[in-house]
Design a protein around this motif. Structure first.
Motif, mmCIF file in Angstrom:
data_model
loop_
_atom_site.group_PDB
_atom_site.id
_atom_site.type_symbol
_atom_site.label_atom_id
_atom_site.label_comp_id
_atom_site.label_asym_id
_atom_site.label_seq_id
_atom_site.Cartn_x
_atom_site.Cartn_y
_atom_site.Cartn_z
ATOM 1 N N THR A 12 39.445 36.553 36.136
ATOM 2 C CA THR A 12 40.002 36.082 36.961
ATOM 3 C C THR A 12 40.153 36.900 37.986
ATOM 4 O O THR A 12 39.795 37.325 39.215
ATOM 5 C CB THR A 12 40.904 35.208 36.785
ATOM 6 O OG1 THR A 12 42.298 35.531 36.689
ATOM 7 C CG2 THR A 12 41.177 33.490 36.321
ATOM 8 N N LEU A 13 41.075 38.001 37.729
ATOM 9 C CA LEU A 13 41.063 39.676 38.396
ATOM 10 C C LEU A 13 39.570 40.401 38.032
ATOM 11 O O LEU A 13 38.778 41.013 39.430
ATOM 12 C CB LEU A 13 41.882 40.608 37.587
ATOM 13 C CG LEU A 13 41.969 42.002 38.716
ATOM 14 C CD1 LEU A 13 42.759 41.131 40.052
ATOM 15 C CD2 LEU A 13 43.968 42.568 37.519
ATOM 16 N N LEU A 14 38.785 40.761 37.647
ATOM 17 C CA LEU A 14 38.311 41.602 36.926
ATOM 18 C C LEU A 14 36.755 41.650 37.588
ATOM 19 O O LEU A 14 36.288 41.908 38.163
ATOM 20 C CB LEU A 14 37.694 41.982 35.133
ATOM 21 C CG LEU A 14 38.813 42.821 34.754
ATOM 22 C CD1 LEU A 14 38.645 42.440 33.563
ATOM 23 C CD2 LEU A 14 39.123 44.112 35.718
ATOM 24 N N ALA A 15 36.312 39.807 37.520
ATOM 25 C CA ALA A 15 34.985 39.016 37.740
ATOM 26 C C ALA A 15 34.711 39.528 39.339
ATOM 27 O O ALA A 15 33.568 39.930 39.587
ATOM 28 C CB ALA A 15 34.625 38.337 37.106
ATOM 29 N N PRO A 16 35.809 39.239 39.900
ATOM 30 C CA PRO A 16 35.486 39.064 41.192
ATOM 31 C C PRO A 16 35.146 40.583 41.777
ATOM 32 O O PRO A 16 34.364 41.044 43.061
ATOM 33 C CB PRO A 16 36.573 38.357 41.779
ATOM 34 C CG PRO A 16 36.765 37.785 40.952
ATOM 35 C CD PRO A 16 37.061 38.566 40.167
ATOM 36 N N GLY A 17 35.977 41.337 41.283
ATOM 37 C CA GLY A 17 36.169 42.747 41.521
ATOM 38 C C GLY A 17 34.191 43.529 41.097
ATOM 39 O O GLY A 17 34.214 43.874 42.239
ATOM 40 N N ILE A 18 33.488 43.115 40.406
ATOM 41 C CA ILE A 18 33.024 44.115 39.480
ATOM 42 C C ILE A 18 31.928 43.167 40.294
ATOM 43 O O ILE A 18 30.811 43.599 41.191
ATOM 44 C CB ILE A 18 32.645 42.964 38.048
ATOM 45 C CG1 ILE A 18 33.407 43.896 37.238
ATOM 46 C CG2 ILE A 18 31.154 43.941 37.521
ATOM 47 C CD1 ILE A 18 33.669 44.165 35.640
ATOM 48 N N GLY A 23 31.926 40.323 42.936
ATOM 49 C CA GLY A 23 32.407 39.983 44.385
ATOM 50 C C GLY A 23 32.568 37.958 44.058
ATOM 51 O O GLY A 23 32.340 37.503 42.810
ATOM 52 N N HIS A 24 33.124 37.835 44.482
ATOM 53 C CA HIS A 24 33.762 36.512 45.061
ATOM 54 C C HIS A 24 33.049 35.486 44.099
ATOM 55 O O HIS A 24 32.722 34.467 43.349
ATOM 56 C CB HIS A 24 34.447 35.692 46.176
ATOM 57 C CG HIS A 24 35.053 34.005 46.003
ATOM 58 N ND1 HIS A 24 36.616 33.709 45.461
ATOM 59 C CD2 HIS A 24 34.742 33.148 46.399
ATOM 60 C CE1 HIS A 24 36.506 33.597 45.256
ATOM 61 N NE2 HIS A 24 35.386 31.951 45.629
#
Length: 250
Positions: free
Chosen positions: A143-149, A151-152
């Protein structure tokens, strides 16, 4: 070492293979423990310069062994120490980690790749995280890594809506580095690992550490996810969803 986790050495590269074909590499607590031990061994062995994580043809991993996890949740009241230990070991591993994904990559079979430095996939790879469908929440710091990689919106579609990603979509989203044919997947992964193993190790390690997010917020998110995941496993909503899932597997 779990009978379903096989390790071998190719010069300075350690290969960790999930090998539970009858369950499409669904991961048990013993398997998590064995993978974590292999990663720790690599961190403590200067002769190992890179790690490779592989599954089987057609099944990288079907995700968590839900029967095993429900047993842990009911008996321990938690996600299970082996699982949380694996997630922290994965996030803090000091050696480069390259994965090769063919076929199913479900749940943690997807989210663990967010910690990999390079992920190769075949055209038939499918990345799918049906946590919410089971009344649960994502794990592995996803939930932290995926949006950073990615996008939301892409991360929300993957993690919350449970939309599966093809290999091409995963490549576009940035969680896959290269798509290769099924017959050359393992050789391509090993070749990349050997290239990394040949680099000056300290310079490579420092560069990798500089590129990765600071461990404190990621570790805190892993723990928060694990607690919520464990709470959800004991919920009536999850019991109904997981029960329906397990009944379909019989």
């Amino acid at each position: 070492m779990s009978e379903f986790i096989k390790t071998e050495r190719h010069d300075a590269v350690q290969i960790i293979r999930m090998n539970r074909p009858d369950k499409k590499n669904a991961i048990t607590r013993d398997m998590y423990h064995s993978i974590a031990e292999a990663l720790r061994q690599a961190d403590n062995d200067d002769s190992i310069r890179a790690n490779v994580l592989l599954g089987l043809p057609g099944a990288f991993s079907a995700g968590n062994d839900m029967q095993d996890f429900m047993t842990a949740a009911m008996s321990q009241g938690s996600l299970g120490g082996e699982i949380v230990d694996f997630l922290h070991t994965l996030s803090q591993s000091r050696k480069p980690l390259i994965s090769g994904v063919d076929g199913l990559a479900i749940g943690v079979g997807t989210t663990l790749n967010l910690h990999c430095d390079l992920t190769f996939a075949t055209p038939r790879a499918v990345f799918h995280t049906p946590f919410v469908d089971l009344g649960l929440v994502p794990e592995a710091g996803s939930t932290l890594l995926a949006p950073g990689i990615m996008g939301h919106q892409r991360a929300f579609a993957l993690l919350a809506m449970g939309e599966a990603m093809s290999a091409e979509q995963a490549l576009e989203a940035g969680i896959v580095w290269r798509i290769v044919a099924e017959g050359v997947l393992e050789s391509e992964v090993l070749n990349a690992a050997q290239k990394l193993a040949a680099r000056p190790p300290t310079a490579l390690q420092l560069t990798r550490e500089l590129m990765k997010s600071q461990p404190e917020p990621l570790n805190a998110r892993i723990d928060r996810e694990a607690q919520i995941f464990a709470d959800r496993l004991k919920s009536a909503e999850a019991a109904q969803a997981v029960g329906a899932f397990l009944s379909r597997k019989k």
